[in-house]
Design an enzyme around this catalytic site. Structure first.
Site, PDB file in Angstrom:
ATOM      1  N   HIS A   1       0.829  -1.217   0.000  1.00 32.58           N
ATOM      2  CA  HIS A   1       0.000   0.000   0.000  1.00 32.58           C
ATOM      3  C   HIS A   1       0.851   1.249   0.000  1.00 32.58           C
ATOM      4  O   HIS A   1       2.084   1.202   0.082  1.00 32.58           O
ATOM      5  CB  HIS A   1      -0.953  -0.012   1.207  1.00 32.58           C
ATOM      6  CG  HIS A   1      -0.260  -0.032   2.552  1.00 32.58           C
ATOM      7  ND1 HIS A   1       0.279   1.098   3.111  1.00 32.58           N
ATOM      8  CD2 HIS A   1      -0.038  -1.040   3.438  1.00 32.58           C
ATOM      9  CE1 HIS A   1       0.799   0.800   4.299  1.00 32.58           C
ATOM     10  NE2 HIS A   1       0.643  -0.499   4.513  1.00 32.58           N
TER      11      HIS A   1
ATOM     12  N   CYS B   1       3.202  -4.911   6.803  1.00 28.73           N
ATOM     13  CA  CYS B   1       2.809  -4.550   5.438  1.00 28.73           C
ATOM     14  C   CYS B   1       3.979  -3.925   4.679  1.00 28.73           C
ATOM     15  O   CYS B   1       5.019  -3.609   5.255  1.00 28.73           O
ATOM     16  CB  CYS B   1       1.629  -3.580   5.452  1.00 28.73           C
ATOM     17  SG  CYS B   1       0.061  -4.362   5.901  1.00 28.73           S
TER      18      CYS B   1
END
Length: 292
Positions: free
Chosen positions: A189, A205
């Protein structure tokens, strides 16, 4: 006269195009080579920091800091020369269409076509100690624009009273785009904190610069394969020369790793041992030639 004016205007337009800065995302032609990009040099100007220069040249903080250990990353000496390491050895894996993420160098590679002669590459931020980004083989199972962040239980336990979800907007840690891996909890992301790219700061992440994530989102289809590896030492060849790239910060025997790669490729007779020792000692993260 009219023709002359048109010619001058055309020349001016072409010159403007040539002088205009390149886009943030570059597609590299690798062909049969294992080394892409070119090494650049610059000089520290007023108000420069290595963090800003890293982002300007599509690098993570780790890459530019490791390449310039003699410079203060926040207040480098005015006029000092700075190495811009926009040169990489491709990960030591069989090339195939899809994404390869090398945690050791905090960088993502995307091969968009089956022939794998072209590649895109992006700097990334990854999981911190205790929340490491997992190794393995995954696929992209979902893509979202302006995602809502559903706060993981681990963060809620650390920060009581924190909201359970954060809507899209400037304070959303996921940024403007997100791609979910088949592991479920791991996303690729954007970020609202670009200084974290090139650092181990996330809860697992994978973060990209705000200007990079829309490009990767556009390029990568659902069901794309994602391989996450840890390769602190990479070996590659280009134009008959052998290059080695070594990244600091891993608990491994670097010499052993390098010799293993050299032996597997049957390249020992081509290696200059003095150059090899220097590259292993410096761990600059830059591909260095180690040929005789």
């Amino acid at each position: 006269m009219v023709i002359r004016v048109h010619a001058v205007v055309l020349f001016a337009c072409l010159l403007l195009l040539w002088l205009s800065p390149a886009g943030a995302v570059e597609e590299f032609y690798a062909g049969d080579s294992e080394v892409i990009g070119t090494m650049k040099w610059g000089f520290i100007k007023e108000n420069d920091s290595l963090i800003e220069l890293a982002r300007k040249y599509g690098l993570g903080y780790n890459e530019i800091a490791d390449a310039n250990l003699n410079l203060d990353p926040f207040i480098p000496k005015l006029g000092a020369s700075v190495r811009i390491p926009t040169l990489w050895i491709l990960p030591n894996l069989p090339r195939e269409q899809g994404i390869v993420i090398n945690l050791s160098e905090l960088r993502l590679y995307y091969y968009p076509y089956p022939d794998t002669k072209f590649v895109f590459t992006f700097p990334i931020g990854i999981g911190d100690e205790g929340s490491e980004t997992p190794l393995g083989v995954f696929t992209i199972i979902e893509k979202r624009v302006n995602p809502t962040w559903y706060v993981p239980k681990s963060i809620l336990e650390e920060r009581p009273g924190f909201p359970t979800q954060v809507p899209p907007g400037p304070d959303n840690p996921l940024g403007t785009h997100a791609l979910r891996l088949s592991s479920g909890s791991i996303l690729i992301h954007g970020t609202h904190r670009p200084w974290g790219v090139g650092r181990r700061v996330s809860h697992g992440c994978i973060r990209l610069y705000p200007e990079d994530i829309p490009e990767l989102y556009r390029l990568v289809p659902i069901r794309t394969k994602v391989i996450i590896v840890r390769q602190p030492v990479k070996l590659g060849q280009k134009n008959g020369k052998v290059f080695l790239e070594v990244h600091r910060g891993e608990d491994v025997n670097y010499s052993q790793e390098a010799l293993k790669l050299i032996k597997a490729r049957n390249l020992a007779s081509l290696i200059d041992r003095v150059k090899l020792s220097r590259v292993l000692r410096e761990k600059s993260g830059i591909p260095e030639e180690i040929s005789r």
